[in-house]
Design a protein around this motif. Structure first.
Motif, short mmCIF file in Angstrom:
data_model
loop_
_atom_site.label_atom_id
_atom_site.label_comp_id
_atom_site.label_asym_id
_atom_site.label_seq_id
_atom_site.Cartn_x
_atom_site.Cartn_y
_atom_site.Cartn_z
N GLY A 113 15.53 33.55 33.77
CA GLY A 113 15.58 32.10 33.77
C GLY A 113 14.31 31.48 34.33
N ILE A 114 13.81 32.04 35.42
CA ILE A 114 12.58 31.52 36.01
C ILE A 114 11.39 31.76 35.08
N LEU A 115 11.37 32.94 34.44
CA LEU A 115 10.29 33.25 33.50
C LEU A 115 10.35 32.35 32.26
N ALA A 116 11.52 31.83 31.95
CA ALA A 116 11.66 30.95 30.80
C ALA A 116 11.33 29.51 31.14
N LEU A 117 11.84 29.02 32.26
CA LEU A 117 11.78 27.59 32.57
C LEU A 117 10.46 27.16 33.21
N ALA A 118 9.94 27.96 34.13
CA ALA A 118 8.73 27.55 34.84
C ALA A 118 7.51 27.42 33.91
N PRO A 119 7.21 28.43 33.06
CA PRO A 119 6.06 28.27 32.15
C PRO A 119 6.25 27.13 31.14
N MET A 120 7.49 26.87 30.74
CA MET A 120 7.72 25.76 29.82
C MET A 120 7.24 24.45 30.44
N TRP A 121 7.59 24.23 31.71
CA TRP A 121 7.17 22.99 32.35
C TRP A 121 5.65 22.94 32.53
N VAL A 122 5.05 24.05 32.90
CA VAL A 122 3.59 24.08 33.05
C VAL A 122 2.92 23.76 31.71
N ALA A 123 3.44 24.32 30.63
CA ALA A 123 2.87 24.06 29.31
C ALA A 123 2.99 22.58 28.93
N LEU A 124 4.13 21.98 29.24
CA LEU A 124 4.31 20.55 28.93
C LEU A 124 3.32 19.70 29.72
#
Length: 266
Positions: A113-124
């Motif tokens: 979950g952390i590997l999925a959600l944290a990079p998504m926010w950084v990319a946005l």
């Protein structure tokens, strides 16, 4: 239920449009961060965390990783390391779906979950910083993933026969996946005309983004099935939880952002 689903989607689109178009970049990034953290709260259930204090601790851990990755991504090398790592994770997730969908420990689900959600926010947030077209790129990231979702839903509902990944998600079909690919590609064609990006580089990237969105969707479905959960939450009538609406974005957004940097668009 279909009417409820449509009305909820309209409200979500309006709210997100206001956030992306009206708020200053810092506040908009913060609002998107809250969206990711709401997803973390729901993802905590996949890790077997049912009590509120445990879920809150998981959300805090996700927040710490988000901030840490944002700092690391502040340099070009760090940016490519963070999003390259996210891409590597989604390759692992794809293999997980193919080979071991029934097997998983709660702590692995929590880490995923952390590997999925944290990079998504950084990319946005990095898309937001892409000059004058930053907001438009963020909107496009949402549009292409959700266009693929909508296309898959309606085509699969009408024509779906062949199961895509029956143990992971018994309702998803190959026909639906092709419908999602077609709908997402139409969004990509419109974006290519709008932004003026080179078609030979941008359109194949968009195909990769659509395929990544399917992997993101299936990954969340896999963890739900492992825990015997139908929906990640009940916040959004007709849709389930926040995570049920952003699961495809978790994979699509990092792939899009990294790809845009590779083709020199940002």
């Amino acid at each position: 239920m279909l009417l409820t689903r449509i009305l909820t989607a309209i409200v979500l689109v309006v709210v997100l449009a206001m956030v992306l178009l009206l708020l200053p970049p810092t506040l908009a990034a913060g609002a998107l961060g809250l969206l990711a953290l709401a997803g973390a709260w729901e993802w905590a259930a996949f890790a077997g965390l049912s009590r509120a204090p445990a879920r809150a601790a998981y959300v805090v851990a996700c927040l710490v990783v988000m901030v840490g990755l944002w700092v690391v991504a502040g340099t070009p090398a760090g940016f490519h390391a963070v999003l390259g790592g996210a891409l590597a994770w989604w390759c692992v997730a794809f293999l997980w779906i193919l080979l071991w969908p029934r097997h998983g420990r709660p702590w692995l689900a929590g880490l995923a979950g952390i590997l999925a959600l944290a990079p998504m926010w950084v990319a946005l947030t990095r898309l937001f910083e892409a000059g004058l077209i930053g907001r438009e790129l963020v909107i496009f990231a949402l549009v292409i993933a959700w266009a693929a979702d909508v296309g898959a839903y309606f085509v699969g509902r009408q024509f779906g026969r062949t199961k895509l990944a029956p143990w992971v998600s018994p309702n998803k079909t190959w026909e639906g996946a092709l419908g999602g690919l077609a709908a997402g590609f139409l969004a990509a064609l419109a974006a290519q005309a709008w932004f003026g990006f080179e078609a030979a580089a941008f359109l194949p990237l968009c195909v990769a983004v659509i395929l990544a969105s399917i992997v993101g969707d299936l990954t969340e479905s896999m963890f739900k099935r492992q825990r015997g959960i139908k929906d990640s939450g009940r916040l959004l009538p007709g849709h389930g939880g926040v995570l049920d609406r952003i699961d495809s974005l978790t994979a699509a957004v990092p792939v899009l952002t990294l790809g845009l940097s590779w083709i020199g668009a940002i």
